[in-house]
Design a protein around this motif. Structure first.
Motif, PDB file in Angstrom:
ATOM      1  N   GLU A 202     -16.680   4.102  63.412  1.00  0.00           N
ATOM      2  CA  GLU A 202     -15.742   3.108  63.933  1.00  0.00           C
ATOM      3  C   GLU A 202     -16.420   1.810  64.364  1.00  0.00           C
ATOM      4  O   GLU A 202     -15.738   0.825  64.656  1.00  0.00           O
ATOM      5  CB  GLU A 202     -14.957   3.697  65.116  1.00  0.00           C
ATOM      6  CG  GLU A 202     -15.804   4.108  66.308  1.00  0.00           C
ATOM      7  CD  GLU A 202     -16.235   5.574  66.250  1.00  0.00           C
ATOM      8  OE1 GLU A 202     -16.437   6.160  67.328  1.00  0.00           O
ATOM      9  OE2 GLU A 202     -16.379   6.098  65.119  1.00  0.00           O
ATOM     10  N   THR A 203     -17.752   1.787  64.412  1.00  0.00           N
ATOM     11  CA  THR A 203     -18.450   0.555  64.807  1.00  0.00           C
ATOM     12  C   THR A 203     -18.825  -0.311  63.608  1.00  0.00           C
ATOM     13  O   THR A 203     -19.363  -1.400  63.783  1.00  0.00           O
ATOM     14  CB  THR A 203     -19.719   0.878  65.613  1.00  0.00           C
ATOM     15  OG1 THR A 203     -20.669   1.540  64.770  1.00  0.00           O
ATOM     16  CG2 THR A 203     -19.393   1.736  66.816  1.00  0.00           C
TER      17      THR A 203
ATOM     18  N   LEU B 219     -17.223  -2.333  60.525  1.00  0.00           N
ATOM     19  CA  LEU B 219     -15.928  -2.872  60.102  1.00  0.00           C
ATOM     20  C   LEU B 219     -15.926  -3.144  58.609  1.00  0.00           C
ATOM     21  O   LEU B 219     -16.837  -3.807  58.091  1.00  0.00           O
ATOM     22  CB  LEU B 219     -15.626  -4.166  60.864  1.00  0.00           C
ATOM     23  CG  LEU B 219     -15.575  -4.064  62.390  1.00  0.00           C
ATOM     24  CD1 LEU B 219     -15.226  -5.417  62.994  1.00  0.00           C
ATOM     25  CD2 LEU B 219     -14.574  -2.997  62.840  1.00  0.00           C
ATOM     26  N   GLN B 220     -14.897  -2.654  57.930  1.00  0.00           N
ATOM     27  CA  GLN B 220     -14.749  -2.909  56.507  1.00  0.00           C
ATOM     28  C   GLN B 220     -13.275  -2.787  56.136  1.00  0.00           C
ATOM     29  O   GLN B 220     -12.505  -2.091  56.801  1.00  0.00           O
ATOM     30  CB  GLN B 220     -15.585  -1.931  55.677  1.00  0.00           C
ATOM     31  CG  GLN B 220     -15.354  -0.471  56.009  1.00  0.00           C
ATOM     32  CD  GLN B 220     -16.362   0.430  55.336  1.00  0.00           C
ATOM     33  OE1 GLN B 220     -16.872   0.107  54.276  1.00  0.00           O
ATOM     34  NE2 GLN B 220     -16.654   1.572  55.958  1.00  0.00           N
TER      35      GLN B 220
ATOM     36  N   THR C 269     -19.339  -5.424  54.761  1.00  0.00           N
ATOM     37  CA  THR C 269     -19.221  -4.521  55.903  1.00  0.00           C
ATOM     38  C   THR C 269     -20.099  -5.088  57.007  1.00  0.00           C
ATOM     39  O   THR C 269     -21.247  -5.493  56.747  1.00  0.00           O
ATOM     40  CB  THR C 269     -19.689  -3.101  55.549  1.00  0.00           C
ATOM     41  OG1 THR C 269     -18.861  -2.577  54.506  1.00  0.00           O
ATOM     42  CG2 THR C 269     -19.609  -2.178  56.755  1.00  0.00           C
TER      43      THR C 269
ATOM     44  N   ASP D  60     -19.210  -4.255  64.362  1.00  0.00           N
ATOM     45  CA  ASP D  60     -18.120  -4.732  65.213  1.00  0.00           C
ATOM     46  C   ASP D  60     -18.718  -5.585  66.328  1.00  0.00           C
ATOM     47  O   ASP D  60     -19.512  -5.110  67.134  1.00  0.00           O
ATOM     48  CB  ASP D  60     -17.370  -3.534  65.803  1.00  0.00           C
ATOM     49  CG  ASP D  60     -16.096  -3.942  66.535  1.00  0.00           C
ATOM     50  OD1 ASP D  60     -15.877  -5.153  66.715  1.00  0.00           O
ATOM     51  OD2 ASP D  60     -15.334  -3.045  66.918  1.00  0.00           O
TER      52      ASP D  60
ATOM     53  N   SER E 171     -16.813  -7.186  68.604  1.00  0.00           N
ATOM     54  CA  SER E 171     -15.786  -7.398  69.609  1.00  0.00           C
ATOM     55  C   SER E 171     -16.071  -6.551  70.844  1.00  0.00           C
ATOM     56  O   SER E 171     -16.758  -5.531  70.782  1.00  0.00           O
ATOM     57  CB  SER E 171     -14.406  -7.048  69.051  1.00  0.00           C
ATOM     58  OG  SER E 171     -14.334  -5.673  68.724  1.00  0.00           O
TER      59      SER E 171
ATOM     60  N   THR F  15     -15.607 -10.157  62.036  1.00  0.00           N
ATOM     61  CA  THR F  15     -14.965  -9.441  63.135  1.00  0.00           C
ATOM     62  C   THR F  15     -13.691 -10.151  63.569  1.00  0.00           C
ATOM     63  O   THR F  15     -12.661  -9.520  63.822  1.00  0.00           O
ATOM     64  CB  THR F  15     -15.926  -9.308  64.331  1.00  0.00           C
ATOM     65  OG1 THR F  15     -17.094  -8.596  63.928  1.00  0.00           O
ATOM     66  CG2 THR F  15     -15.273  -8.548  65.474  1.00  0.00           C
TER      67      THR F  15
ATOM     68  N   LEU G  78     -11.089  -9.368  60.873  1.00  0.00           N
ATOM     69  CA  LEU G  78     -10.687  -7.972  60.725  1.00  0.00           C
ATOM     70  C   LEU G  78      -9.904  -7.441  61.929  1.00  0.00           C
ATOM     71  O   LEU G  78      -9.129  -6.502  61.788  1.00  0.00           O
ATOM     72  CB  LEU G  78     -11.919  -7.103  60.483  1.00  0.00           C
ATOM     73  CG  LEU G  78     -12.486  -7.203  59.062  1.00  0.00           C
ATOM     74  CD1 LEU G  78     -13.832  -6.527  58.967  1.00  0.00           C
ATOM     75  CD2 LEU G  78     -11.509  -6.598  58.065  1.00  0.00           C
ATOM     76  N   GLN G  79     -10.099  -8.022  63.104  1.00  0.00           N
ATOM     77  CA  GLN G  79      -9.337  -7.505  64.244  1.00  0.00           C
ATOM     78  C   GLN G  79      -7.867  -7.923  64.192  1.00  0.00           C
ATOM     79  O   GLN G  79      -7.036  -7.377  64.922  1.00  0.00           O
ATOM     80  CB  GLN G  79      -9.971  -7.916  65.577  1.00  0.00           C
ATOM     81  CG  GLN G  79      -9.841  -9.379  65.954  1.00  0.00           C
ATOM     82  CD  GLN G  79     -10.257  -9.608  67.401  1.00  0.00           C
ATOM     83  OE1 GLN G  79      -9.934  -8.831  68.292  1.00  0.00           O
ATOM     84  NE2 GLN G  79     -10.981 -10.693  67.641  1.00  0.00           N
TER      85      GLN G  79
ATOM     86  N   GLU H  36      -6.759  -6.316  59.640  1.00  0.00           N
ATOM     87  CA  GLU H  36      -7.063  -4.988  59.123  1.00  0.00           C
ATOM     88  C   GLU H  36      -5.795  -4.312  58.608  1.00  0.00           C
ATOM     89  O   GLU H  36      -4.731  -4.420  59.203  1.00  0.00           O
ATOM     90  CB  GLU H  36      -7.716  -4.132  60.214  1.00  0.00           C
ATOM     91  CG  GLU H  36      -6.870  -3.992  61.465  1.00  0.00           C
ATOM     92  CD  GLU H  36      -7.626  -3.265  62.563  1.00  0.00           C
ATOM     93  OE1 GLU H  36      -8.653  -2.652  62.250  1.00  0.00           O
ATOM     94  OE2 GLU H  36      -7.190  -3.318  63.713  1.00  0.00           O
TER      95      GLU H  36
END
Length: 617
Positions: free
Chosen positions: A235-236, A238-239, A301, A304, A306, A357, A360-361, A364
Motif C-alpha cells: 500500500e506504500t 502507488l500505481q 510507480t 506514497d 502523502s 502522489t 493519484l490521491q 486513483e
C-alpha cells in the motif's frame, strides 16, 4: 488590478512591500510582508506568544492569502541599488535561518524530555517512537523480534550480496553489532544550563540526546530491513493505469540509469560516517522497488509521499476537476526531467514522486465514496512506523534525574526564546519587525552610527526614512507611510479570490443578478460556509452604504451560533461558542462601516488559471 507607475532608475533593483487586508482568522487586523525576488518574508504570531519570521515562495503566499483566505494584497514596488538589495536579501535569509535553528533546538529539547519520560515507563506501557520512512516496510518495529518473512525481496537480496562483495561477508552483521553497542552506550549527559542564544548569530551545531538515539534506532531498523530482505508494504507503492503514468522507451532508459546510480549510492551509504544514514538507506531501498516496478510495467510507480491529517478536509466533488488539474500539472512539470536529455538526479526524481502522489490521491480508480480527506504532500518521503524503545543501562533514579534536568533546560530555553521573539500587539508585530530589519540593513549598508546618520542613509537608499513608532505599527497605516516616503515606482492591488470569481460572472450574467445572488452566504454560488468561519449572512465588503444594516443580520447569526455553542459545548469542545463570539467581534466594526470578514476558502485547490496568475504576478 490598479497600477500607478513612476519612472525608476534604469539600473535599480526592486523589492516589494506587501499589505494584506484583514479577514477573520489569523492576522485579523491585516498583515505585512516583504518580497525579494520570488521569496516573501513575513513575521507571524505563533504560540505561546512568539513572533517568528517565515519565508514563502510568492506564488504559494499569494494563493494562501489571496485565494484561500480571500484577502486583497496591496504592494508597493520600491527601487533600490543592487548592493542594498543583496544586503537586504542576506539579512532576511540569515535571520530566518537563525530562527529556524532556534526552533529546531526547542523541538530537540522537547524530544529529549519525551524520550526520557518514555524510558522511565515500564516496557509493557512505553510509548513508541515514530521513525520516518520506516513505514514503507513496517507498521511497527520491534528490535528484539525477527522481521516478517512473508515479503521476500530479490532486489534487497542482490543489494546485500553487492555489499558483501565490496565490504566482506560479515560487514552487515558487524555493523549491526556496533549500532547496538553505540545505542547501549548512549547517555543524555549535557551541560546543566543552556548557553546564551542571540538573534544575530548561529548556535554551535550538535546533536541532542534524542536525535542521537533516534538516528541510531533508525540505522538499526534500516539494517534489519536489508538483512531480512524485506519488500515494501504494497500500500506504500502507488500505481494505476492512467495515461499520465505511461512511460515511453526513452523515459524507461532514464529510470534505468537512475536506478544504477541509486544502487551505487546505497552501497556507498552503507559505509558512510553521517549519523543518520539509516533514513536515506530506507528511502533508497523502497525507491529501488518502485523503479523496478516502473521499468518492468512501463507505467510509473512511486512511493506514497502523502501524510494523512486528522483534520484534513475531504475533497468535495465540485473541487475534483481542480484537484485533477493540479495533480496533472505537477506531474507533467516534473516528468519533463525524464526527457530533457540530462541525467535524472535525486531532486528531479523526488519531484516526480510528489507530482504522481498529488495526482493519484484524487485520480486513483475506484476512488472512495465519500471521498477520503486530502493528505499533505511531504517534502521528502516520510511514511513513519512506530518503533519500540530500547532500554538504556541507566538506573531509574539516574533516568529521573536526567528527566528533571531535561525539563529544566526546556523551560529555560523557552524563556530565552520568549526574551528574543516575544510578540506584542503594538510594540512588536508583523510590521514593526519589518521596519527594524529594514533600518538595521540601512545602517550596515550605509555605515550609519547615529540616529541622524541612519535617517540620512535611509533617504539615500530607500528614498525616505520610517521607524516602527506611531501609526507605522499598524499594517495598513504602514503601507500608506511607505507609499508616501520610500522610492515607490509602482503600486498595485491584487484582487482576492471571491472578487475574481464575481468579475468572471459579471462577464456572462447581468450585474444585478450576480450582485443579488452573491451578496449573502445563503444563495452564493462562489462561497459555501464551512466550520472555520463564523456563521454570517451578508458579505459586507461589496458595498459601503448598507453595511450597518447587514451587520445587524450578521450579529444576529453570530449570537445564534454562540447560543448554540452553549448547548453543544460538551461534544464540540466549545467550537461553536468560540466561532460565535469571533463572528460577533468581526461584525461589530461593520456597524460603523468598517469591514473585516470576507469569507474564506480553506479547501480551495489551485487550478491552472490560479497557478498562472500567481506566477505572473
Amino acid at each position: 488590478m490598479i497600477c500607478l507607475a513612476i519612472a525608476a532608475p534604469a539600473a535599480a533593483r526592486e523589492f516589494e512591500f506587501l499589505y494584506i487586508e484583514a479577514n477573520e482568522g489569523s492576522a485579523s487586523g491585516g498583515h505585512a510582508a516583504l518580497r525579494l525576488d520570488d521569496a516573501v518574508y513575513h513575521f507571524q504570531h505563533v504560540e505561546p506568544g512568539w513572533l517568528r519570521l517565515y519565508r514563502d515562495d510568492f506564488a504559494a503566499f499569494r494563493f494562501a492569502y489571496g485565494f484561500q483566505e480571500n484577502r486583497a494584497i496591496y504592494r508597493h514596488h520600491i527601487a533600490v541599488s543592487e548592493v542594498f538589495f543583496q544586503d537586504l536579501q542576506q539579512a532576511f535569509s540569515r535571520t530566518q535561518l537563525i530562527q529556524t535553528q532556534h526552533f529546531d533546538r526547542l523541538r530537540a529539547l522537547a524530544a529529549d524530555r519525551d524520550l526520557l519520560q518514555g524510558l522511565l515507563e515500564p516496557e509493557e506501557v512505553r510509548p513508541s517512537l515514530a521513525l520516518k520512512a520506516l513505514g514503507y516496510f513496517l507498521e511497527r518495529y520491534r528490535p528484539a523480534q525477527a522481521m516478517p518473512a512473508d515479503r521476500p525481496s530479490p532486489r534487497l537480496a542482490a543489494l546485500r550480496q553487492l555489499a558483501a562483495d565490496r565490504y566482506g561477508a560479515d560487514f552487515l552483521a558487524a555493523k549491526r553489532r556496533r549500532i547496538r553497542e553505540q545505542l547501549h552506550a548512549l547517555t543524555p549527559a549535557r551541560p546543566a544550563q543552556n548557553p546564551p542564544i542571540s538573534a544575530e548569530r548561529f548556535e554551535v551545531g550538535e546533536l541532542s540526546f534524542g536525535q542521537r538515539y533516534e538516528h541510531q534506532l533508525l540505522n538499526l531498523a534500516a539494517l534489519d530491513v536489508l538483512q531480512a530482505g524485506l519488500s515494501p508494504r504494497p500500500e506504500t507503492l502507488l500505481q494505476a493505469r492512467l495515461p499520465e503514468l505511461a512511460l515511453n522507451a526513452a523515459q524507461i532508459r532514464t529510470l534505468e540509469s537512475f536506478r544504477e546510480n541509486l544502487i551505487a549510492d546505497l552501497l556507498a551509504l552503507l559505509d558512510s560516517r553521517r549519523p543518520d544514514w539509516g533514513y536515506p538507506l530506507l528511502v533508497g531501498m523502497a525507491r529501488l522497488h518502485a523503479l523496478d516496478a516502473s521499468i518492468a510495467s512501463g507505467e510509473l510507480t512511486v512511493l506514497d509521499r502523502s501524510l494523512q491529517r486528522e483534520s484534513a478536509p475531504a475533497l468535495a466533488e465540485a473541487d475534483l476537476p481542480a484537484a485533477l488539474q493540479y495533480g496533472r500539472a505537477l506531474l507533467a512539470a516534473a516528468s519533463r526531467r525524464l526527457t530533457d536529455g540530462e541525467a535524472l538526479d535525486e531532486r528531479g526524481y523526488a519531484e516526480i514522486e510528489r507530482g504522481a502522489t498529488a495526482l493519484l490521491q484524487v485520480a486513483e480508480p475506484g476512488r472512495q465514496t465519500p471521498p477520503k480527506p486530502l493528505a499533505v504532500l511531504t517534502a521528502t518521503p516520510a511514511t513513519p512506523a512506530a518503533a519500540e524503545l530500547l532500554s538504556l543501562p541507566l538506573a531509574p533514579e539516574a533516568l529521573a534525574a536526567e528527566l528533571a534536568l531535561a525539563e529544566r533546560r526546556l523551560t529555560e530555553y523557552r524563556a530565552q526564546l520568549t526574551e528574543l521573539y516575544r510578540y506584542d500587539l503594538l510594540g512588536r508585530n508583523c510590521v514593526t519587525e519589518l521596519f527594524r530589519m529594514l533600518n538595521a540593513t540601512v545602517g550596515r549598508t550605509g555605515g550609519a552610527r547615529s540616529a541622524e546618520a541612519l535617517a540620512d542613509a535611509s533617504r539615500t537608499l530607500l528614498g525616505g526614512y520610517l521607524d516602527d513608532s506611531g501609526a507605522n505599527r499598524i499594517p495598513f497605516a504602514a503601507y500608506d507611510s511607505v507609499g508616501a516616503s520610500y522610492r515607490v515606482v509602482a503600486s498595485e492591488r491584487l484582487p482576492p479570490y471571491r472578487e475574481r470569481q464575481l468579475n468572471r460572472q459579471y462577464q456572462t450574467e447581468p450585474v444585478w443578478r450576480v450582485a443579488l445572488r452573491e451578496s449573502n452566504a445563503l444563495t452564493s454560488t462562489v462561497y459555501a460556509w464551512h466550520g472555520d468561519d463564523a456563521v454570517f449572512v451578508f458579505f459586507t465588503q461589496d458595498a459601503v452604504w448598507p453595511r450597518p444594516l447587514q451587520a445587524g443580520f450578521n450579529l444576529a447569526a453570530a449570537g445564534g451560533q454562540a447560543a448554540l455553542g452553549l448547548l453543544s459545548w460538551p461534544w464540540d469542545s466549545g467550537r461553536n461558542l468560540r466561532n460565535g463570539l469571533k463572528g460577533a467581534a468581526v461584525s461589530l466594526p461593520e456597524l460603523v462601516f468598517f469591514n473585516i470578514r470576507k469569507g474564506s476558502f480553506p479547501g480551495l485547490l489551485p487550478d491552472a488559471d490560479a497557478l498562472a496568475d500567481a506566477a505572473a504576478e
